[in-house]
Write a protein that holds these residues in place. Structure first.
Motif, mmCIF file in Angstrom:
data_model
loop_
_atom_site.group_PDB
_atom_site.id
_atom_site.type_symbol
_atom_site.label_atom_id
_atom_site.label_comp_id
_atom_site.label_asym_id
_atom_site.label_seq_id
_atom_site.Cartn_x
_atom_site.Cartn_y
_atom_site.Cartn_z
ATOM 1 N N ALA A 65 0.515 -1.373 -0.238
ATOM 2 C CA ALA A 65 -0.035 -0.259 -0.013
ATOM 3 C C ALA A 65 0.456 0.770 0.072
ATOM 4 O O ALA A 65 0.360 2.348 -0.860
ATOM 5 N N SER A 66 2.209 1.220 0.890
ATOM 6 C CA SER A 66 3.029 2.387 0.848
ATOM 7 C C SER A 66 3.416 2.671 -0.768
ATOM 8 O O SER A 66 3.400 4.467 -1.145
ATOM 9 N N VAL A 67 3.689 1.663 -1.221
ATOM 10 C CA VAL A 67 4.209 1.608 -3.021
ATOM 11 C C VAL A 67 3.339 2.321 -3.799
ATOM 12 O O VAL A 67 3.585 3.571 -4.024
ATOM 13 N N ILE A 68 2.399 1.917 -3.625
ATOM 14 C CA ILE A 68 0.958 2.797 -4.256
ATOM 15 C C ILE A 68 0.902 4.561 -3.604
ATOM 16 O O ILE A 68 0.689 4.616 -4.873
ATOM 17 N N ALA A 69 1.262 4.680 -2.126
ATOM 18 C CA ALA A 69 0.293 5.763 -1.965
ATOM 19 C C ALA A 69 1.908 6.588 -2.972
ATOM 20 O O ALA A 69 1.681 7.717 -3.323
ATOM 21 N N LEU A 70 3.133 5.499 -2.968
ATOM 22 C CA LEU A 70 4.524 6.604 -3.350
ATOM 23 C C LEU A 70 4.247 7.262 -4.554
ATOM 24 O O LEU A 70 4.105 8.241 -4.716
ATOM 25 N N VAL A 71 3.075 6.041 -5.528
ATOM 26 C CA VAL A 71 3.472 6.371 -7.082
ATOM 27 C C VAL A 71 1.946 6.874 -7.698
ATOM 28 O O VAL A 71 2.307 8.305 -8.019
ATOM 29 N N ASN A 72 1.124 7.263 -6.450
ATOM 30 C CA ASN A 72 -0.242 8.235 -6.593
ATOM 31 C C ASN A 72 0.931 9.610 -6.542
ATOM 32 O O ASN A 72 -0.311 10.396 -7.007
ATOM 33 N N ASP A 73 1.102 9.565 -5.237
ATOM 34 C CA ASP A 73 1.727 11.018 -4.720
ATOM 35 C C ASP A 73 1.872 11.603 -6.474
ATOM 36 O O ASP A 73 2.161 12.732 -6.589
ATOM 37 N N LEU A 129 1.872 10.401 -9.170
ATOM 38 C CA LEU A 129 1.191 11.253 -10.343
ATOM 39 C C LEU A 129 0.505 12.241 -9.950
ATOM 40 O O LEU A 129 0.642 13.237 -11.173
ATOM 41 N N ILE A 130 -0.136 12.638 -9.166
ATOM 42 C CA ILE A 130 -1.316 13.640 -8.683
ATOM 43 C C ILE A 130 0.433 15.311 -8.879
ATOM 44 O O ILE A 130 -0.856 16.332 -8.904
ATOM 45 N N SER A 131 1.397 15.356 -7.957
ATOM 46 C CA SER A 131 1.829 15.511 -7.828
ATOM 47 C C SER A 131 2.478 16.158 -9.735
ATOM 48 O O SER A 131 2.752 17.857 -10.043
ATOM 49 N N ALA A 132 2.644 15.178 -10.453
ATOM 50 C CA ALA A 132 2.915 15.452 -11.837
ATOM 51 C C ALA A 132 1.103 15.754 -12.772
ATOM 52 O O ALA A 132 1.483 15.906 -13.478
ATOM 53 N N GLY A 133 -0.084 16.203 -11.968
ATOM 54 C CA GLY A 133 -1.562 16.454 -12.595
ATOM 55 C C GLY A 133 -2.087 15.191 -13.385
ATOM 56 O O GLY A 133 -2.847 15.663 -14.137
ATOM 57 N N GLN A 134 -1.822 14.791 -13.080
ATOM 58 C CA GLN A 134 -2.427 13.284 -13.324
ATOM 59 C C GLN A 134 -3.356 12.379 -12.325
ATOM 60 O O GLN A 134 -3.307 12.926 -11.360
ATOM 61 N N SER A 135 -4.024 11.432 -13.031
ATOM 62 C CA SER A 135 -4.992 11.179 -12.099
ATOM 63 C C SER A 135 -4.207 9.888 -11.204
ATOM 64 O O SER A 135 -3.192 8.873 -11.766
ATOM 65 N N PRO A 136 -4.637 9.750 -10.033
ATOM 66 C CA PRO A 136 -4.162 7.868 -9.146
ATOM 67 C C PRO A 136 -4.641 6.893 -10.246
ATOM 68 O O PRO A 136 -5.296 7.065 -10.652
ATOM 69 N N LEU A 137 -3.705 5.753 -9.924
ATOM 70 C CA LEU A 137 -4.200 4.473 -10.180
ATOM 71 C C LEU A 137 -5.572 4.579 -9.578
ATOM 72 O O LEU A 137 -5.647 3.501 -11.350
ATOM 73 N N GLY A 138 -6.111 4.232 -9.009
ATOM 74 C CA GLY A 138 -7.560 3.507 -8.934
ATOM 75 C C GLY A 138 -7.715 2.766 -8.838
ATOM 76 O O GLY A 138 -7.091 2.166 -8.374
#
Length: 160
Positions: A131-139, A141-150
């Motif tokens: 879950a932590s890895v996915i949270a880092l990836v989502n962070d 993505l969101i910082s780059a103006g993209q949608s989170p993984l969902g």
């Protein structure tokens, strides 16, 4: 949850598929032993070692007797069953949802408890790690103006 593009990940627990796990989804809301086998949940198993990395003996895995193979998992399950051949034929539900979906380190997991280093074992270590890895990836993505993984499962089983 999957229809809302949300991923919930849960440990695959420390025991094989047990009787309560075969109830319908409406019964899943009261027991984590049940909900992990539903296709809207990303299940996380535990691994041991790194060269080679193997499934931890305390980590559950297998096929559900209640929930069928979700469409996103069909190619992976078919490939696995083809490789398996007749090995253990009739000892599992070949038309059930396979689990876990992913695995992470879960043996001799270093934690700090009451200010002291402690080593723990379990899928309860692996699941928050994933879950932590996915949270880092989502962070990122969101910082780059993209949608989170969902909802992850279709992505996890997609052909690269």
């Amino acid at each position: 949850m999957a229809t809302r593009a949300v991923t919930a990940n849960l440990s695959s627990l420390h025991s094989p598929l047990a009787a309560p796990s075969e109830l319908p989804l409406h019964a899943c809301l009261t027991s984590p032993l049940i909900v992990i086998y539903h296709d809207s949940i990303t299940t996380v198993g535990a691994t041991n070692g790194d060269s080679p990395e193997t499934a931890a003996t305390l980590s559950a895995g297998g096929f559900s007797n209640y929930f069928g193979i979700p469409s996103y998992q069909s190619a992976a399950v078919a490939s696995y069953l083809k490789t398996l051949g007749k090995t253990n034929s009739g000892k599992f539900n070949a038309s059930g949802r396979g689990y876990p979906d992913v695995s992470a380190a879960g043996i001799a997991f270093n934690v700090i408890k009451n200010g002291k280093d402690e080593l723990l074992d379990g899928t309860s270590c692996a699941s928050p790690t994933f879950a932590s890895v996915i949270a880092l990836v989502n962070d990122k993505l969101i910082s780059a103006g993209q949608s989170p993984l969902g909802f992850l499962n279709p992505f996890l089983y997609s052909d690269p």
